[in-house]
Design a protein around this motif. Sequence first.
Motif, PDB file in Angstrom:
ATOM      1  N   MET A   1      -5.681  14.496   9.193  1.00 24.29           N
ATOM      2  CA  MET A   1      -6.712  13.769   8.442  1.00 24.29           C
ATOM      3  C   MET A   1      -6.296  13.551   6.983  1.00 24.29           C
ATOM      4  N   ARG A   2      -5.548  14.518   6.433  1.00 19.44           N
ATOM      5  CA  ARG A   2      -5.038  14.323   5.073  1.00 19.44           C
ATOM      6  C   ARG A   2      -4.114  13.103   5.036  1.00 19.44           C
ATOM      7  N   SER A   3      -3.265  12.975   6.051  1.00 24.66           N
ATOM      8  CA  SER A   3      -2.347  11.827   6.074  1.00 24.66           C
ATOM      9  C   SER A   3      -3.142  10.525   6.219  1.00 24.66           C
ATOM     10  N   GLN A   4      -4.236  10.560   6.956  1.00 21.27           N
ATOM     11  CA  GLN A   4      -5.074   9.360   7.077  1.00 21.27           C
ATOM     12  C   GLN A   4      -5.712   8.996   5.736  1.00 21.27           C
ATOM     13  N   LEU A   5      -6.216  10.025   5.039  1.00 18.43           N
ATOM     14  CA  LEU A   5      -6.849   9.756   3.739  1.00 18.43           C
ATOM     15  C   LEU A   5      -5.816   9.226   2.748  1.00 18.43           C
ATOM     16  N   LYS A   6      -4.593   9.739   2.849  1.00 16.16           N
ATOM     17  CA  LYS A   6      -3.551   9.249   1.933  1.00 16.16           C
ATOM     18  C   LYS A   6      -3.240   7.783   2.208  1.00 16.16           C
ATOM     19  N   LYS A   7      -3.337   7.379   3.470  1.00 17.53           N
ATOM     20  CA  LYS A   7      -3.109   5.967   3.802  1.00 17.53           C
ATOM     21  C   LYS A   7      -4.230   5.071   3.301  1.00 17.53           C
ATOM     22  N   MET A   8      -5.369   5.671   2.997  1.00 22.29           N
ATOM     23  CA  MET A   8      -6.448   4.875   2.402  1.00 22.29           C
ATOM     24  C   MET A   8      -6.261   4.722   0.894  1.00 22.29           C
ATOM     25  N   GLY A   9      -5.354   5.551   0.331  1.00 20.91           N
ATOM     26  CA  GLY A   9      -5.081   5.434  -1.095  1.00 20.91           C
ATOM     27  C   GLY A   9      -6.225   5.899  -1.974  1.00 20.91           C
ATOM     28  N   ILE A  10      -6.929   6.934  -1.534  1.00 22.27           N
ATOM     29  CA  ILE A  10      -8.047   7.454  -2.328  1.00 22.27           C
ATOM     30  C   ILE A  10      -7.473   8.264  -3.497  1.00 22.27           C
ATOM     31  N   SER A  11      -8.134   8.177  -4.631  1.00 20.68           N
ATOM     32  CA  SER A  11      -7.589   8.785  -5.856  1.00 20.68           C
ATOM     33  C   SER A  11      -7.920  10.275  -5.964  1.00 20.68           C
ATOM     34  N   TYR A  12      -7.614  11.039  -4.933  1.00 20.74           N
ATOM     35  CA  TYR A  12      -7.908  12.467  -5.006  1.00 20.74           C
ATOM     36  C   TYR A  12      -6.847  13.210  -5.802  1.00 20.74           C
TER      37      TYR A  12
ATOM     38  N   VAL B   1     -11.842  12.223 -15.115  1.00 20.45           N
ATOM     39  CA  VAL B   1     -12.529  12.225 -13.821  1.00 20.45           C
ATOM     40  C   VAL B   1     -11.967  13.306 -12.892  1.00 20.45           C
ATOM     41  N   LEU B   2     -12.839  14.158 -12.410  1.00 16.04           N
ATOM     42  CA  LEU B   2     -12.470  15.115 -11.360  1.00 16.04           C
ATOM     43  C   LEU B   2     -12.922  14.529 -10.024  1.00 16.04           C
ATOM     44  N   HIS B   3     -11.945  14.307  -9.142  1.00 19.22           N
ATOM     45  CA  HIS B   3     -12.238  13.708  -7.833  1.00 19.22           C
ATOM     46  C   HIS B   3     -11.436  14.462  -6.783  1.00 19.22           C
ATOM     47  N   PRO B   4     -11.969  15.563  -6.290  1.00 19.79           N
ATOM     48  CA  PRO B   4     -11.231  16.435  -5.377  1.00 19.79           C
ATOM     49  C   PRO B   4     -11.584  16.223  -3.905  1.00 19.79           C
ATOM     50  N   MET B   5     -10.816  16.816  -3.043  1.00 20.49           N
ATOM     51  CA  MET B   5     -11.072  16.735  -1.601  1.00 20.49           C
ATOM     52  C   MET B   5     -10.655  18.046  -0.947  1.00 20.49           C
TER      53      MET B   5
ATOM     54  N   GLU C   1       0.827  -1.203   0.000  1.00 20.88           N
ATOM     55  CA  GLU C   1       0.000   0.000   0.000  1.00 20.88           C
ATOM     56  C   GLU C   1       0.864   1.257   0.000  1.00 20.88           C
ATOM     57  N   ALA C   2       1.920   1.238   0.820  1.00 22.54           N
ATOM     58  CA  ALA C   2       2.810   2.406   0.859  1.00 22.54           C
ATOM     59  C   ALA C   2       3.469   2.616  -0.515  1.00 22.54           C
ATOM     60  N   ARG C   3       3.883   1.510  -1.143  1.00 24.47           N
ATOM     61  CA  ARG C   3       4.579   1.618  -2.429  1.00 24.47           C
ATOM     62  C   ARG C   3       3.666   2.247  -3.484  1.00 24.47           C
ATOM     63  N   TRP C   4       2.434   1.741  -3.568  1.00 22.88           N
ATOM     64  CA  TRP C   4       1.569   2.254  -4.632  1.00 22.88           C
ATOM     65  C   TRP C   4       1.059   3.659  -4.356  1.00 22.88           C
ATOM     66  N   GLN C   5       0.867   3.970  -3.075  1.00 20.81           N
ATOM     67  CA  GLN C   5       0.475   5.340  -2.767  1.00 20.81           C
ATOM     68  C   GLN C   5       1.561   6.321  -3.210  1.00 20.81           C
ATOM     69  N   ALA C   6       2.800   5.935  -2.935  1.00 22.18           N
ATOM     70  CA  ALA C   6       3.916   6.799  -3.339  1.00 22.18           C
ATOM     71  C   ALA C   6       4.005   6.874  -4.866  1.00 22.18           C
ATOM     72  N   ARG C   7       3.826   5.729  -5.519  1.00 22.40           N
ATOM     73  CA  ARG C   7       3.948   5.688  -6.965  1.00 22.40           C
ATOM     74  C   ARG C   7       2.849   6.533  -7.647  1.00 22.40           C
ATOM     75  N   TRP C   8       1.626   6.409  -7.156  1.00 29.92           N
ATOM     76  CA  TRP C   8       0.523   7.203  -7.734  1.00 29.92           C
ATOM     77  C   TRP C   8       0.788   8.702  -7.557  1.00 29.92           C
ATOM     78  N   GLU C   9       1.331   9.015  -6.369  1.00 25.27           N
ATOM     79  CA  GLU C   9       1.611  10.414  -6.059  1.00 25.27           C
ATOM     80  C   GLU C   9       2.714  10.960  -6.973  1.00 25.27           C
ATOM     81  N   GLU C  10       3.818  10.190  -7.068  1.00 28.64           N
ATOM     82  CA  GLU C  10       4.956  10.640  -7.894  1.00 28.64           C
ATOM     83  C   GLU C  10       4.557  10.814  -9.357  1.00 28.64           C
TER      84      GLU C  10
END
Length: 853
Positions: free
Chosen positions: A109-120, A74-78, A12-21
């Motif tokens: 809370m932003r860090s929590q949402l990032k750990k959920m890997g939501i596509s914002y 897709v627009l998916h904001p937070m 999960e950490a790997r893909w969250q970082a990869r999506w972000e990068e």
Amino acid sequence: MSSDRYPFSEIEARWQARWEESKQFRVQDDPKRPKFYCLEMFPYPSGRIHMGHVRVYAIGDLLARYKWMRGFNVLHPMGWDAFGLPAENAAIEHGVQPAIWTRENIDYMRSQLKKMGISYDWDREVATCDPSYYKWQQLIFIKMLERGLAYRKRSAVNWCPSCQTVLANEQVEAGRCWRCDSEVTKREIEGWFFKITDYAEELLAWCDRLPGWPERVMTMQRNWIGKSEGAEFDLPVAGRPQLEIRVFTTRPDTAFGMTYAVLAPEHPLVDSLVADETERARVGAFRAEVAKQSEIERTAEDRPKRGLRLSAKVVNPFNQAEIPLFIADYVLMTYGTGAIMAVPGEDERDWEFATQHRLPIIETVKRPPDWSGGAYTGDGVKINSGFLDGLTIPEAKRKAIDWLVAHGLGTAKVNYRLRDWGISRQRYWGAPIPVVYCEKDGMVPEKEEHLPVVLPPDVPLSGKGGSPLADVASFVNTTCPRCGGKARRETDTMDTFVDSSWYFLRYCSPRYERGMFERQAADYWMPVDQYIGGIEHAVLHLLYARFYTKVLRDLGMTKVDEPFQALLSQGMVIKDGAKMSKSKGNVVDPDDLIRTFGADTARLFSLFAAPPEKDLDWNDHGVEGASRFLNRIWRFVLQHAPEMLTASSVYVGGGETPPPTAPPGRAGAHTVSSPAGVAFRRTIHETIKRVTDDIERDFHFNTAISAIMELVNALHAFESASQDGVASDHHGLASGERAALLREAVETMLLLLGPFAPHVTEELWQQLGHRASLFKQAWPVADAAALVRKEVTVVLQVDGKVRSRLTVEVDAAEATVQRLALADDKLRPWLEGRAVDRVVVVPNRLVNVVTRS
Ligand SMILES: [Zn+2]
Ligand SMILES: [Zn+2]
């Protein structure tokens, strides 16, 4: 146990970082592509996310990823609904400034949402407490002021003594504060209002034009707007021809049944109707008693109605009868004209009051034969009603109104229950209302170039009295934008529902500095295609956002009439029979859940446990089950990856280049020919169809997951059955065909499961040799040819007479068809007690069982 689990933390950490990068979920306006605006209601930054958040964001993320795979932009904001009372309460309790408390909560809370890997698209994040945000709603406030859509008036307001603040009607629930549950009282206060009543008719009309909204929510909005059509007319006061009382009724047809009339105790005419000081004193005492009750208590159906009979009488203009006049608590000054004609025969509250006060009751509608008494509100023919006798109720309504108009006594009239929106709050942590009060010019709006009127930091907060801003001299004392003289700033702040009435527009161009939003961007993205949030917002937030959008449209800023094309109202998360709450001690912390099982399991469970509109009952076994399912997939894919990699993938696209070398023994899925292979491939493609239909139709995510689980079962069954087949070649299944089918099944399953459990599927997708993201792959489409069932219906006869029918595979073996025919339930009675002579099978046509006669 945990050692059996796949390495979810690492994945999960790997893909969250990869999506972000790779900025995978950053989105640009692209008029060439169809857009999909997916939006979950933004949270209040209370400090930590809870399971209700996990549920709603998992739903939103599923839809966003699914729509991406369907080819949408897709627009998916937070963002953060960042103003509000808890920040002030925290300041009072812990001495931390609301701005600092809020920012810290947002960061966590932003860090929590990032750990959920939501596509914002985190580049679009907004916080309503940011001056660059609320600046624009201050500007709109001024424009509304210029157009008479914002105005100031003194009025009796709902007052929460505990929160020390004014509450809108919508914020009063059963006489109590929606936030702290304290009993609400009344208070006269100067305050600002938005003229939402100007839009009542349009807001109501659009309730019929939004098929993507749940009917339940639309009904609540219709009831809140509360349109009633009827008549207004005057009742002359007996013996005082200069005095008339105007009444409103939705049932002018019942006028002949009027046996008394009622004024709201606050009605201004009451004072001129009292005969002497004794009566004046009694009226005064009665008014004081009524003032202690809230509007909700006064209009509650289950409590006795209190009234005071006045000495004055009025005349029913329909039959010239002189009838008594009352003041009573159940009539409100804020509805209609503050006066009613009472028709106890056909109105339940009037009937109750008339019975209590022994007043006559006249029936004006013929009752059905089985009627047992009380007020009658059903259909029927008019009786005891002079020129209306014999008519139906709708006919009589029309004729009564025509009669009033012809005699110059009244008019047809529409009334609404909806009241203007009181937006003033005597609080610190909100957007300042941008007006000043000049000794010379009176109330003057702030100049546009002076915006934003910034909330000062470091304001002492006690939680008592009026607005804390009133004590801040540097804020209050200012100069008049018109004459330059001394002026005093408005110290009320705006209701936070103003902040949330347009954030979805800001997301379209969140860094735009020359206006509230960039017209082009809003034209491209709006309206929101799918809005997702709790049913508790069915009236307040959703109605205000609809109103505010219409105001912006009428200011020429947007072309949309409505902000939200479709709405999904998800249910609550409950545990041990109650909504999760700290006070009940039944809270499951998402952080713990993610640490123990991973975000994918948390998401999969919350999507599987209940259909989204229903309450989700928390269940530890369900979480374990979701975890086991993902582990099972993980093990299968890793175990069979080498074999699957000998086949080529049917999924190449989405910017992905084909593998550099074609695997040997090419066995594309289309070459599948063995019966077992064909049947399995049909299962794969039926699953595609089921999952797609379940997502598209009514958001049946739980049954979609069931379909994927069935596919995984079928995958295991096929794998073990075909091992023998490959070894002995009994099934005619070539090893290439087996590998191709395993690969097609697994990859299809990963694609279908991706939006539900994005990290583990993305990881396994990559393990199968794909270099582009799973979420850049097109959503699978069911192959129509694979879905075809190669079956035929044969006729079953006994002695030449058709007795039943049977579905079998085309060219099925004669012995098989014969066995199935003789086992057929409908054939059995015809064979009972008879011996079978012979069975004639005509392949693909019929079976005839010939008996010995
Ligand atoms: Zn309160
Ligand atoms: Zn001035």
